[in-house]
Every structure is written in structure tokens, then in C-alpha cells.
Design a protein around this motif. Structure first.
Motif, mmCIF file in Angstrom:
data_model
loop_
_atom_site.group_PDB
_atom_site.id
_atom_site.type_symbol
_atom_site.label_atom_id
_atom_site.label_comp_id
_atom_site.label_asym_id
_atom_site.label_seq_id
_atom_site.Cartn_x
_atom_site.Cartn_y
_atom_site.Cartn_z
ATOM 1 N N VAL A 92 30.076 52.365 114.575
ATOM 2 C CA VAL A 92 30.336 52.522 113.148
ATOM 3 C C VAL A 92 31.369 51.496 112.694
ATOM 4 O O VAL A 92 31.228 50.854 111.647
ATOM 5 C CB VAL A 92 30.817 53.953 112.826
ATOM 6 C CG1 VAL A 92 31.365 54.034 111.399
ATOM 7 C CG2 VAL A 92 29.683 54.958 113.001
ATOM 8 N N THR A 96 30.973 47.230 110.519
ATOM 9 C CA THR A 96 31.695 46.735 109.340
ATOM 10 C C THR A 96 32.116 45.279 109.529
ATOM 11 O O THR A 96 32.669 44.676 108.615
ATOM 12 C CB THR A 96 32.956 47.578 109.073
ATOM 13 O OG1 THR A 96 33.918 47.356 110.119
ATOM 14 C CG2 THR A 96 32.622 49.059 108.985
ATOM 15 N N ASN A 124 38.233 51.652 104.203
ATOM 16 C CA ASN A 124 36.772 51.686 104.231
ATOM 17 C C ASN A 124 36.245 52.150 105.582
ATOM 18 O O ASN A 124 35.266 52.901 105.661
ATOM 19 C CB ASN A 124 36.208 50.301 103.898
ATOM 20 C CG ASN A 124 36.442 49.907 102.458
ATOM 21 O OD1 ASN A 124 36.601 50.761 101.587
ATOM 22 N ND2 ASN A 124 36.473 48.608 102.187
ATOM 23 N N ASP A 127 36.758 55.878 105.886
ATOM 24 C CA ASP A 127 35.749 56.580 105.084
ATOM 25 C C ASP A 127 34.398 56.608 105.797
ATOM 26 O O ASP A 127 33.693 57.626 105.779
ATOM 27 C CB ASP A 127 35.596 55.904 103.719
ATOM 28 C CG ASP A 127 36.771 56.168 102.797
ATOM 29 O OD1 ASP A 127 37.534 57.122 103.074
ATOM 30 O OD2 ASP A 127 36.939 55.429 101.811
ATOM 31 N N SER A 128 34.035 55.487 106.424
ATOM 32 C CA SER A 128 32.759 55.417 107.143
ATOM 33 C C SER A 128 32.734 56.387 108.318
ATOM 34 O O SER A 128 31.727 57.049 108.581
ATOM 35 C CB SER A 128 32.512 53.987 107.637
ATOM 36 O OG SER A 128 32.387 53.084 106.565
#
Length: 217
Positions: A92, A96, A124, A127-128
Motif C-alpha cells: 500500500v 504511492t 496521504n 489515509d491509504s
């Protein structure tokens, strides 16, 4: 040029053999390496544990086959293969475009360290991770400077509700943020007299407010 170094804890990583093994060992797992086989997307991982740990008897949630590849008086190295997975916390973060500096595991949790140039990137990434996993927290956040000058940020504690402050204080007092943990999410929720899901929601909201305060210009 300055940058940030963050360590994010994922307390409930899904189907992670390394996290599963760390829940059964006294010492943390600190040596984790990974390699992707380009032809079919298979990921090969290796990790080290203290010699004498009963890794062979661990029934991992993914049923991954753990193979011993090296053993010394101090450490044993194990290897396993898995398919590239959308619910892998490491992947994950890497999707990014941010490489991981280190991967560690302790007491069933993953500790993922990475570097970024902007605080927004950290927000970010968090949040992911929270979109897929419960119990995602920023354990450590530091900034490198070209000189010895400090970059102080004043955070107004009134940003937090009374309930959020109570939850943070109780979690801290019970050792929720310590390694090894003095208490898990269920323990803190019971101490507060609330549901476990309510505790994690309040904790995530409080941490988001604090991180937003740090991001303000």
C-alpha cells in the motif's frame, strides 16, 4: 534540502505471516527483506528471529510455508513466498511511490518506516492505510535539517475534544503506545467503558487533528 522520516504502526495487518510470527516471539523481528519475481508477480520475503524461536509451529493466517534458510547461534532466517496482494500494508505504501526504509514486526503489529519530502505525503499514506486496516498510528515523526536550527510547532490541545484527550491520556497511561505494548485496543476500551471500535475511531480522529495542526503553514 530537508525531509521527514515517519514510522507508522499497523496494529492489525491482514494476512501477514511476519506479523503473525512476531505475535509468538519475545523479541521483535527487525530484519525483513523482500524481492519480487517479475515473471509472475510472486513476492519472496525473508525475516530473522532470535535463535530458538518456535517459528515452525506457527499457524499463519495466510498458511504461508516458512522455510529455514540459515541458522546461527544468534539468529534464524526464514523465507516464504506469497502472491502480490492489495491488502499488504507494505505494498500500500510502495504503490504511492514511496520506498520503505525498514520493515519491523512486534507483538503482531507491523512498524513501517519511510522518508518523504512533504508532510502531506505522510498524511496521504496514513489515509491509504486506514482505508484498509484498523489500528493505524503514526508512532514517530522526525525532520532532518541542514543546520541545527529548530522548527517548532505549537499545537493547541483545545483542538481535541474532551473525550479525545481522555482516550489519548488513558491509552498512554496503560502503555498502548509502548513496545512491547502494555495494553491493546480491547484493554483500553474496557478501561474507558466503550466499544473497541469506538476507541479506535476516537483515536484516529485525535491523531488526524494533531497531524493536521503540524501540516499548517
Amino acid at each position: 534540502m530537508t525531509g521527514f522520516r515517519a514510522t507508522v504502526v499497523v496494529r492489525e495487518p491482514a494476512d501477514c505471516p511476519i506479523a503473525d510470527v512476531s505475535a509468538t516471539t519475545d523479541d521483535p523481528i527487525t530484519s525483513v527483506t523482500r524481492s519480487r519475481v517479475a515473471t509472475d508477480g510472486t513476492v519472496v520475503e525473508e525475516f530473522g528471529v532470535t535463535a530458538g524461536s518456535s517459528v515452525e509451529t506457527v499457524d499463519t493466517s495466510t498458511q504461508a510455508e516458512l522455510t529455514s534458510v540459515q541458522a546461527t547461534d544468534r539468529e534464524e532466517i526464514y523465507r516464504f513466498e506469497r502472491e502480490s496482494a492489495a491488502d499488504c500494508a507494505c505494498e500500500v505504501i510502495e504503490r504511492t511511490g514511496t520506498p520503505l526504509s525498514s520493515v519491523r514486526a512486534q507483538n503482531g503489529s507491523l512498524l513501517l518506516t519511510f522518508r518523504t519530502l512533504e508532510l502531506e505525503e505522510i498524511a496521504n499514506i496514513v489515509d491509504s492505510l486506514r482505508a484498509r486496516f484498523d489500528g493505524v498510528l503514526v508512532e514517530e515523526l522526525t525532520q532532518d535539517h541542514e543546520d541545527d536550527s529548530s522548527d517548532r510547532v505549537i499545537v493547541d490541545r483545545d483542538l481535541l475534544t474532551t473525550r479525545q484527550r481522555e482516550i489519548l491520556e488513558t491509552a498512554h497511561e496503560l502503555g498502548y503506545f509502548e513496545y512491547p505494548k502494555g495494553a491493546n485496543a480491547t484493554d483500553v476500551a474496557e478501561e474507558l467503558g466503550i466499544a473497541r471500535s469506538t476507541f479506535t475511531e476516537h483515536l484516529a480522529a485525535a491523531q488526524t487533528k494533531l497531524l493536521d495542526a503540524l501540516l499548517e503553514e
